[in-house]
Design a protein around this motif. Structure first.
Motif, PDB file in Angstrom:
ATOM      1  N   PHE A   1      -8.996   3.072   8.538  1.00  0.00           N
ATOM      2  CA  PHE A   1      -7.907   4.032   8.402  1.00  0.00           C
ATOM      3  C   PHE A   1      -7.703   4.463   6.954  1.00  0.00           C
ATOM      4  CE2 PHE A   1      -7.217   2.165  12.460  1.00  0.00           C
ATOM      5  CZ  PHE A   1      -6.556   3.110  13.224  1.00  0.00           C
ATOM      6  N   VAL A   2      -8.501   3.907   6.040  1.00  0.00           N
ATOM      7  CA  VAL A   2      -8.376   4.259   4.620  1.00  0.00           C
ATOM      8  C   VAL A   2      -9.484   5.235   4.278  1.00  0.00           C
ATOM      9  CG1 VAL A   2      -8.311   3.394   2.259  1.00  0.00           C
ATOM     10  CG2 VAL A   2      -7.436   1.988   4.130  1.00  0.00           C
ATOM     11  N   PRO A   3      -9.171   6.490   3.998  1.00  0.00           N
ATOM     12  CA  PRO A   3     -10.188   7.526   3.846  1.00  0.00           C
ATOM     13  C   PRO A   3     -11.115   7.358   2.658  1.00  0.00           C
ATOM     14  CG  PRO A   3      -8.035   8.363   3.205  1.00  0.00           C
ATOM     15  CD  PRO A   3      -7.809   7.015   3.832  1.00  0.00           C
ATOM     16  N   ASP A   4     -10.704   6.647   1.589  1.00  0.00           N
ATOM     17  CA  ASP A   4     -11.552   6.546   0.402  1.00  0.00           C
ATOM     18  C   ASP A   4     -12.271   5.208   0.322  1.00  0.00           C
ATOM     19  OD1 ASP A   4      -9.379   4.972  -0.074  1.00  0.00           O
ATOM     20  OD2 ASP A   4      -9.130   5.574  -2.166  1.00  0.00           O
ATOM     21  N   SER A  33       0.854  -1.184   0.000  1.00  0.00           N
ATOM     22  CA  SER A  33       0.000   0.000   0.000  1.00  0.00           C
ATOM     23  C   SER A  33       0.890   1.234   0.000  1.00  0.00           C
ATOM     24  CB  SER A  33      -0.925   0.001   1.225  1.00  0.00           C
ATOM     25  OG  SER A  33      -0.168  -0.074   2.423  1.00  0.00           O
ATOM     26  N   LYS A  34       0.272   2.390  -0.134  1.00  0.00           N
ATOM     27  CA  LYS A  34       1.036   3.629  -0.129  1.00  0.00           C
ATOM     28  C   LYS A  34       1.548   3.937   1.280  1.00  0.00           C
ATOM     29  CE  LYS A  34      -1.510   5.617  -4.032  1.00  0.00           C
ATOM     30  NZ  LYS A  34      -2.362   6.741  -4.493  1.00  0.00           N
ATOM     31  N   PHE A  35       2.314   5.020   1.377  1.00  0.00           N
ATOM     32  CA  PHE A  35       2.910   5.409   2.662  1.00  0.00           C
ATOM     33  C   PHE A  35       1.868   5.512   3.769  1.00  0.00           C
ATOM     34  CE2 PHE A  35       3.241   9.514   5.012  1.00  0.00           C
ATOM     35  CZ  PHE A  35       4.024   9.055   6.061  1.00  0.00           C
ATOM     36  N   THR A  36       0.730   6.172   3.476  1.00  0.00           N
ATOM     37  CA  THR A  36      -0.297   6.350   4.513  1.00  0.00           C
ATOM     38  C   THR A  36      -0.877   5.014   4.961  1.00  0.00           C
ATOM     39  OG1 THR A  36      -1.894   6.757   2.734  1.00  0.00           O
ATOM     40  CG2 THR A  36      -0.932   8.680   3.815  1.00  0.00           C
ATOM     41  N   GLY A  37      -1.055   4.093   4.016  1.00  0.00           N
ATOM     42  CA  GLY A  37      -1.576   2.779   4.367  1.00  0.00           C
ATOM     43  C   GLY A  37      -0.603   1.983   5.219  1.00  0.00           C
ATOM     44  N   LEU A  38       0.684   2.082   4.885  1.00  0.00           N
ATOM     45  CA  LEU A  38       1.710   1.377   5.650  1.00  0.00           C
ATOM     46  C   LEU A  38       1.792   1.933   7.063  1.00  0.00           C
ATOM     47  CD1 LEU A  38       3.995  -0.727   5.584  1.00  0.00           C
ATOM     48  CD2 LEU A  38       5.545   1.097   4.853  1.00  0.00           C
TER      49      LEU A  38
END
Length: 467
Positions: free
Chosen positions: A438-441, A78-83
């Protein structure tokens, strides 16, 4: 593929291992410092050397398990925010258990403040670690140059989805399956990977063999029959390999245990969620004075109808004029309170009652409305396959998809679960559901044949030419 990049492919696992080793080691050292200086020395009966080492090791194991469960060590997943979100869940989970352990060992006489400071420090380090290792992974493994072989309009939706992960996928060209086999194969050779969508089975078989022969990575958009085959068991009739697709679901004892698991977990969840449910109910009532809950007829196993309960997130009589339709992105029927509770999935909490009643399970296909199911079955007769199991609160379609996932893709995801269902898989899905908060979309709407955003993007894509 670039030779330098290809030579680095073999080091992906090593990079993940080294990244995990660094953060686990740092956190264990941090806990060791807190344990030795703020807990063990103030206990009436302090631990000796081996006991202290054991406590540090236990903490390391708990953190590794918690973060690993939420994919906190999978670079590039996942992207940085997901990690960072995964690391946050792992840290909070491990430290909460450790606080309980410290309270038990210290007979509730030791301060929790050192663990709180440790938690904040770990979150800060995890933020830096997630950013640095994401950047390192992206630099070492740039997105692959890909070509897509398309056969219908669904390919456009797939391209749009993959284009959101520019750090992993770079779709540079496209070619119609109506072109000659030789032309398609020559185009594929120019790229590092190929995406094969819903194209005729005979051509797909040839392209898969071609990609295998030339060691080209292939991404396949599976057909429903592919998903059923993936759930089959290996079977040999003397020297003839066969695949056995049992198609009979869970065994009796597995169904019994699943029901027991659902009841116990639903009771625990209701106890924990009751304060949040009360706050949600007050907020809904205070906003417009309307009913807090709404009930709606849905379908579960075998096509049986039942009333599903949810917190009301829309205006009262939302479908009085429009009739039955799914929530759209930026839907003006959703109230301000509704947008918040839908974002954090609190609108689903009353369905814990449905689970206790036996209408639903924790994990399974989301229950669909009879009128919408009938509409889908007109173009997708296989949509009724979802009714082979009990409807669920969460599932693959919720953790991997969005509210704007097409019904056909949801059917595929639900069929994947039906073919691989087990208690272990249920636990994995439930934990992954926690991560989606935690995933905004993760709660986008749908409209028409696809989301407005997607349809705008389709206009920009020209599949008849290379980009």
């Amino acid at each position: 593929m670039n030779k330098n990049v290809k030579s680095r492919e073999q080091y992906k696992r090593l990079l993940n291992f080294m990244g995990a080793l660094i953060i686990i080691g740092i956190f264990m050292l941090g806990f060791a410092y807190v344990w030795y200086n703020y807990y063990n020395k103030f206990m009436e009966d302090p631990f000796w050397r081996r006991g202290n080492i054991l406590m540090v090791c236990i903490y390391g194991i708990m953190y590794t398990f918690a973060a690993g469960t939420f994919n906190g060590f999978r670079l590039g997943y996942s992207k940085f925010t997901g990690l960072f979100g995964s690391q946050t869940l792992g840290i909070l989970g491990a430290n909460f258990i450790e606080v309980m352990l410290v309270a038990l060992i210290g007979r509730n006489r030791l301060s929790f403040m050192p663990m709180i400071v440790l938690t904040l420090s770990e979150l800060g380090f995890a933020l830096v670690w997630s950013y640095l290792f994401t950047m390192l992974y992206t630099k070492m493994y740039p997105p692959r140059k890909m070509i897509i072989v398309y056969g219908n309009m669904n390919a456009r939706y797939l391209v749009n989805k993959m284009s959101r992960r520019t750090d992993k996928y770079n779709i540079c060209a496209s070619i119609s399956c109506e072109k000659s086999l030789e032309e398609i194969e020559q185009k594929i050779l120019k790229y590092e990977a190929v995406i094969i969508t819903d194209i005729p089975s005979e051509l797909r078989s040839k392209l898969l063999k071609f990609a295998f022969e030339n060691s080209i990575r292939a991404y396949i958009n599976p057909k429903l029959s592919d998903i059923i085959i993936r759930g089959a068991d290996d079977f040999h009739l003397f020297d003839t390999p066969l695949l056995l697709s049992r198609n009979d679901g869970l065994k009796f004892e597995q169904r019994l245990f699943k029901r027991f698991f659902d009841v116990v977990l639903a009771v625990i969840a209701l106890i924990i969620a009751s304060p949040f449910m009360l706050i949600t109910a007050i907020a809904i009532k205070a906003y417009d004075g309307g009913p807090v809950l709404y009930s709606q007829e849905r379908l579960t196993i075998g096509g049986r109808k039942f009333k599903v309960h949810k917190f009301r997130s829309m205006i009262t009589d939302a479908e009085k004029k429009t009739g039955a339709r799914l929530a759209a992105e930026n839907d003006d029927r959703i109230t301000p309170v509704g947008r918040i509770i839908r974002k954090i999935r609190f609108d689903e909490l009353p369905q814990l009652i449905n689970i206790l009643k036996g209408d639903m399970s924790f994990v399974g296909p989301r229950p669909e409305r009879p009128e919408l199911a009938a509409k889908y079955e007109q173009t997708m007769p296989e949509f009724k396959y979802r009714l082979k199991v009990k409807a669920g609160l969460t599932g693959y379609a919720q953790i991997m998809g969005k509210y704007n996932t097409t019904p056909y893709d949801k059917l595929k995801l639900d069929l994947m679960y039906i073919e691989h269902q087990s208690i272990r898989e249920d636990l994995k899905i439930i934990l992954s559901t926690v991560r989606t908060v935690f995933v905004p979309d993760a709660t986008e709407g749908v409209e028409g044949e696809g989301p407005v955003e997607t349809r705008k993007e389709l206009i920009k894509h020209d599949f008849s030419k290379d980009r």
